[in-house]
Design a protein around this motif. Sequence first.
Motif, PDB file in Angstrom:
ATOM      1  N   THR A   1       0.881  -5.544 -44.857  1.00  0.00           N
ATOM      2  CA  THR A   1       0.515  -7.248 -45.516  1.00  0.00           C
ATOM      3  C   THR A   1      -0.765  -6.827 -46.447  1.00  0.00           C
ATOM      4  O   THR A   1      -1.057  -7.694 -47.023  1.00  0.00           O
ATOM      5  N   LEU A   2      -1.832  -6.270 -44.993  1.00  0.00           N
ATOM      6  CA  LEU A   2      -3.098  -6.584 -46.155  1.00  0.00           C
ATOM      7  C   LEU A   2      -3.504  -5.103 -46.797  1.00  0.00           C
ATOM      8  O   LEU A   2      -2.517  -3.885 -46.809  1.00  0.00           O
ATOM      9  N   ALA A   3      -4.700  -5.206 -47.139  1.00  0.00           N
ATOM     10  CA  ALA A   3      -4.937  -4.096 -47.856  1.00  0.00           C
ATOM     11  C   ALA A   3      -5.987  -3.257 -47.108  1.00  0.00           C
ATOM     12  O   ALA A   3      -6.609  -2.110 -47.260  1.00  0.00           O
ATOM     13  N   GLY A   4      -6.924  -3.956 -45.677  1.00  0.00           N
ATOM     14  CA  GLY A   4      -7.482  -3.284 -44.303  1.00  0.00           C
ATOM     15  C   GLY A   4      -7.765  -4.096 -43.654  1.00  0.00           C
ATOM     16  O   GLY A   4      -7.414  -5.256 -43.755  1.00  0.00           O
ATOM     17  N   LEU A   5      -7.102  -3.555 -42.238  1.00  0.00           N
ATOM     18  CA  LEU A   5      -7.149  -4.002 -40.752  1.00  0.00           C
ATOM     19  C   LEU A   5      -7.995  -3.012 -39.645  1.00  0.00           C
ATOM     20  O   LEU A   5      -8.291  -1.961 -40.025  1.00  0.00           O
ATOM     21  N   ASP A   6      -8.912  -3.794 -39.032  1.00  0.00           N
ATOM     22  CA  ASP A   6      -9.529  -3.053 -38.782  1.00  0.00           C
ATOM     23  C   ASP A   6      -9.355  -4.011 -36.970  1.00  0.00           C
ATOM     24  O   ASP A   6      -9.636  -5.065 -36.934  1.00  0.00           O
ATOM     25  N   VAL A   7      -9.189  -3.134 -35.829  1.00  0.00           N
ATOM     26  CA  VAL A   7      -9.450  -3.263 -34.815  1.00  0.00           C
ATOM     27  C   VAL A   7     -10.607  -3.185 -34.085  1.00  0.00           C
ATOM     28  O   VAL A   7     -11.014  -2.195 -34.192  1.00  0.00           O
ATOM     29  N   LEU A   8     -12.368  -4.417 -33.598  1.00  0.00           N
ATOM     30  CA  LEU A   8     -12.440  -4.707 -33.150  1.00  0.00           C
ATOM     31  C   LEU A   8     -13.057  -4.985 -32.406  1.00  0.00           C
ATOM     32  O   LEU A   8     -13.859  -3.899 -31.701  1.00  0.00           O
ATOM     33  N   SER A   9     -12.015  -4.879 -31.830  1.00  0.00           N
ATOM     34  CA  SER A   9     -11.827  -4.977 -29.631  1.00  0.00           C
ATOM     35  C   SER A   9     -10.411  -5.148 -29.423  1.00  0.00           C
ATOM     36  O   SER A   9      -9.528  -5.642 -30.101  1.00  0.00           O
ATOM     37  N   ARG A  10      -9.975  -4.760 -27.926  1.00  0.00           N
ATOM     38  CA  ARG A  10      -8.575  -5.326 -27.956  1.00  0.00           C
ATOM     39  C   ARG A  10      -9.512  -4.934 -25.992  1.00  0.00           C
ATOM     40  O   ARG A  10     -10.163  -4.574 -25.311  1.00  0.00           O
ATOM     41  N   ARG A  11      -8.773  -6.418 -24.807  1.00  0.00           N
ATOM     42  CA  ARG A  11      -8.700  -6.701 -23.450  1.00  0.00           C
ATOM     43  C   ARG A  11      -7.584  -6.683 -23.330  1.00  0.00           C
ATOM     44  O   ARG A  11      -7.407  -8.076 -23.842  1.00  0.00           O
ATOM     45  N   ASP A  12      -7.753  -6.543 -21.961  1.00  0.00           N
ATOM     46  CA  ASP A  12      -6.526  -6.935 -21.171  1.00  0.00           C
ATOM     47  C   ASP A  12      -6.572  -8.895 -20.234  1.00  0.00           C
ATOM     48  O   ASP A  12      -8.672  -8.923 -20.370  1.00  0.00           O
ATOM     49  N   VAL A  13      -6.077  -9.498 -20.173  1.00  0.00           N
ATOM     50  CA  VAL A  13      -6.116 -11.227 -20.065  1.00  0.00           C
ATOM     51  C   VAL A  13      -4.884 -11.008 -19.343  1.00  0.00           C
ATOM     52  O   VAL A  13      -4.196 -10.781 -19.316  1.00  0.00           O
ATOM     53  N   GLY A  14      -5.320 -12.186 -18.524  1.00  0.00           N
ATOM     54  CA  GLY A  14      -4.063 -12.487 -17.610  1.00  0.00           C
ATOM     55  C   GLY A  14      -4.407 -12.143 -16.333  1.00  0.00           C
ATOM     56  O   GLY A  14      -5.016 -12.120 -16.013  1.00  0.00           O
ATOM     57  N   GLU A  15      -2.807 -11.874 -15.900  1.00  0.00           N
ATOM     58  CA  GLU A  15      -2.875 -11.585 -14.973  1.00  0.00           C
ATOM     59  C   GLU A  15      -1.149 -10.707 -14.210  1.00  0.00           C
ATOM     60  O   GLU A  15      -0.960 -10.988 -14.963  1.00  0.00           O
ATOM     61  N   PRO A  16      -1.173  -9.877 -13.467  1.00  0.00           N
ATOM     62  CA  PRO A  16       0.076  -8.778 -13.972  1.00  0.00           C
ATOM     63  C   PRO A  16       1.327 -10.018 -13.587  1.00  0.00           C
ATOM     64  O   PRO A  16       1.446  -8.546 -13.850  1.00  0.00           O
ATOM     65  N   ALA A  17       1.423 -10.539 -12.697  1.00  0.00           N
ATOM     66  CA  ALA A  17       3.071 -10.858 -12.621  1.00  0.00           C
ATOM     67  C   ALA A  17       3.377 -11.655 -14.304  1.00  0.00           C
ATOM     68  O   ALA A  17       4.309 -11.732 -14.821  1.00  0.00           O
ATOM     69  N   ALA A  18       1.569 -12.128 -15.421  1.00  0.00           N
ATOM     70  CA  ALA A  18       1.799 -12.260 -16.307  1.00  0.00           C
ATOM     71  C   ALA A  18       0.836 -11.916 -17.263  1.00  0.00           C
ATOM     72  O   ALA A  18       0.391 -12.475 -18.210  1.00  0.00           O
ATOM     73  N   PRO A  19       0.909 -10.385 -17.459  1.00  0.00           N
ATOM     74  CA  PRO A  19       0.235  -9.994 -18.479  1.00  0.00           C
ATOM     75  C   PRO A  19      -0.285 -10.215 -19.941  1.00  0.00           C
ATOM     76  O   PRO A  19       0.600 -11.259 -20.448  1.00  0.00           O
ATOM     77  N   GLY A  20      -1.134  -9.930 -20.599  1.00  0.00           N
ATOM     78  CA  GLY A  20      -1.819 -10.383 -21.566  1.00  0.00           C
ATOM     79  C   GLY A  20      -2.980  -9.761 -22.183  1.00  0.00           C
ATOM     80  O   GLY A  20      -3.310  -8.765 -21.617  1.00  0.00           O
ATOM     81  N   VAL A  21      -2.879  -9.886 -24.210  1.00  0.00           N
ATOM     82  CA  VAL A  21      -4.315  -8.753 -24.236  1.00  0.00           C
ATOM     83  C   VAL A  21      -5.099  -9.791 -25.358  1.00  0.00           C
ATOM     84  O   VAL A  21      -3.927 -10.214 -25.853  1.00  0.00           O
ATOM     85  N   MET A  22      -5.908  -9.694 -25.393  1.00  0.00           N
ATOM     86  CA  MET A  22      -6.872 -10.260 -26.742  1.00  0.00           C
ATOM     87  C   MET A  22      -7.244  -8.884 -27.483  1.00  0.00           C
ATOM     88  O   MET A  22      -8.007  -8.310 -27.142  1.00  0.00           O
ATOM     89  N   GLN A  23      -6.621  -9.632 -28.911  1.00  0.00           N
ATOM     90  CA  GLN A  23      -7.795  -8.497 -29.583  1.00  0.00           C
ATOM     91  C   GLN A  23      -8.481  -9.203 -31.294  1.00  0.00           C
ATOM     92  O   GLN A  23      -7.757 -10.045 -30.697  1.00  0.00           O
ATOM     93  N   LEU A  24      -9.298  -8.757 -31.548  1.00  0.00           N
ATOM     94  CA  LEU A  24     -10.086  -9.123 -32.427  1.00  0.00           C
ATOM     95  C   LEU A  24     -10.282  -8.028 -33.572  1.00  0.00           C
ATOM     96  O   LEU A  24     -10.396  -6.999 -33.965  1.00  0.00           O
ATOM     97  N   LEU A  25      -9.356  -8.487 -34.788  1.00  0.00           N
ATOM     98  CA  LEU A  25      -9.302  -8.282 -36.048  1.00  0.00           C
ATOM     99  C   LEU A  25     -10.212  -8.423 -37.188  1.00  0.00           C
ATOM    100  O   LEU A  25     -10.631  -9.316 -37.225  1.00  0.00           O
ATOM    101  N   ARG A  26     -10.846  -7.339 -38.007  1.00  0.00           N
ATOM    102  CA  ARG A  26     -11.405  -7.724 -39.235  1.00  0.00           C
ATOM    103  C   ARG A  26     -10.303  -7.578 -40.465  1.00  0.00           C
ATOM    104  O   ARG A  26      -8.969  -5.856 -40.030  1.00  0.00           O
ATOM    105  N   LEU A  27      -9.436  -8.571 -41.059  1.00  0.00           N
ATOM    106  CA  LEU A  27      -8.404  -8.398 -42.436  1.00  0.00           C
ATOM    107  C   LEU A  27      -8.888  -8.473 -43.827  1.00  0.00           C
ATOM    108  O   LEU A  27      -9.917  -8.715 -43.385  1.00  0.00           O
ATOM    109  N   ARG A  28      -8.658  -7.950 -44.058  1.00  0.00           N
ATOM    110  CA  ARG A  28      -8.948  -8.119 -45.289  1.00  0.00           C
ATOM    111  C   ARG A  28      -7.963  -7.135 -46.902  1.00  0.00           C
ATOM    112  O   ARG A  28      -7.249  -6.931 -46.821  1.00  0.00           O
ATOM    113  N   THR A  29      -8.007  -8.680 -47.426  1.00  0.00           N
ATOM    114  CA  THR A  29      -6.749  -8.773 -48.011  1.00  0.00           C
ATOM    115  C   THR A  29      -6.282  -8.363 -49.787  1.00  0.00           C
ATOM    116  O   THR A  29      -8.310  -7.696 -49.634  1.00  0.00           O
TER     117      THR A  29
END
Length: 156
Positions: free
Chosen positions: A67-95
């Motif tokens: 849905t965007l003209a551009g998208l870059d994943v600037l960073s991605r890292r695991d968060v949470g704990e093994p029983a309830a894992p999660g991911v945090m990601q930082l994105l640059r979006l261009r409309t």
Amino acid sequence: MTLPLDFVIPDGWTAVDPGGSGAVFVAVHDAPPGEFVPNITVSVQQRPDDASVDAIAAEAVERLSRTLAGLDVLSRRDVGEPAAPGVMQLLRLRTGEGTELIQTQVHLTIPGATPAERLVLELACTAAPATARALSPGFQRFVGSVHVRQHEGKAQ
């Protein structure tokens, strides 16, 4: 879908009707007239499949990129704990209009009683680059405050 979530809305943010956004919660932050209105969204999906939270985060990137003209994943890292894992990601979006935005996404799993009942929360904060850094601490506090209310049984 009704999910008994509790969280604390950061100072300066106002809850608004999510409308047809697909989100279960939306909050907005003040912005000068004509500027992008920063927002926090909370979405929930049931994920009975065995997709990892990393794969689910990658799906979110793919969905947004359509849905965007551009998208870059600037960073991605695991968060949470093994029983309830999660991911945090930082994105640059261009409309398509050329507006650049920063979106922080946090994908959190909520294990169910069975694997088929697993839920995934997607918490996102979207803002113009100039305001994203200033709003980040409030969003971090928001993410840290999110939890599922435990069922309180009634005495019979």
